[in-house]
Motif scaffolding. Structure first.
Motif: not given
Ligand code: GTP
Ligand code: MG
Length: 149
Positions: A1-25
């Motif tokens: 299966m295909e793999r992609t590299y997704i990275m949450i940048k420092p603003d995404g981490v600082q703004r508390g968006l890690v959970g939301n982004i992980v949850s979408r995937f």
């Protein structure tokens, strides 16, 4: 299966968006093959953005990417590269559709929260840059038969 590299940048981490982004995937049905926090080095960013190092905005981009931790992830599944980019939205957040990560959460291209590989070839290259051998796991998801026919 295909793999992609997704990275949450420092603003995404600082703004508390890690959970939301992980949850979408996760809820889309993609499989998490690797995830970790990291402080990006200058050398790593020069390699990651090798096609952009000559751009006038590159010094600021590198400074931004080194300003705090990033979250590095590998997501796996059917057409993960193309769909991952669609889920992120257009590079310029003002052009990103509502419902995408950038469309929902940010305004400026220099603070656009997340990165996604733009081709299968670049995904393999980026995964090799950001992860050590053995950090990317091959595991069987129990929901696969409910996601793929
Ligand atoms: P990534 O998924 O982050 O690689 O974005 P992309 O593939 O949509 O765009 P590209 O690879 O061309 O650019 C990489 C990153 O550089 C963007 O996500 C932005 O953070 C930044 N960037 C690109 N163009 C500009 C620009 O004109 N000004 C600024 N300040 N940053 C830019
Ligand atoms: Mg790119």
């Amino acid at each position: 299966m295909e793999r992609t590299y997704i990275m949450i940048k420092p603003d995404g981490v600082q703004r508390g968006l890690v959970g939301n982004i992980v949850s979408r995937f996760e809820t889309k049905g993609y499989k998490l093959s690797a995830m970790k926090t990291k402080m990006a080095s200058k050398e790593l960013l020069d390699q990651h953005y090798k096609d952009l190092v000559e751009k006038p905005f590159f010094p600021k981009l590198r400074e931004y990417m080194m300003s705090g931790p990033v979250v590095c992830m590998v997501w796996e599944g059917k057409e993960a590269v193309t769909t991952g980019r669609k889920m992120l939205g257009a590079t310029n957040p003002l052009a990103s559709e509502p419902g995408t990560i950038r469309g929902d959460f940010c305004i400026e291209v220099g603070r656009n929260i997340c990165h996604g590989s733009d081709s299968v070839e670049n995904a393999e290259r980026e995964i090799g840059l950001w992860f050590e051998e053995g950090e990317v796991l091959d595991w069987e998801s129990h929901s696969k038969d409910w996601i793929y026919e």
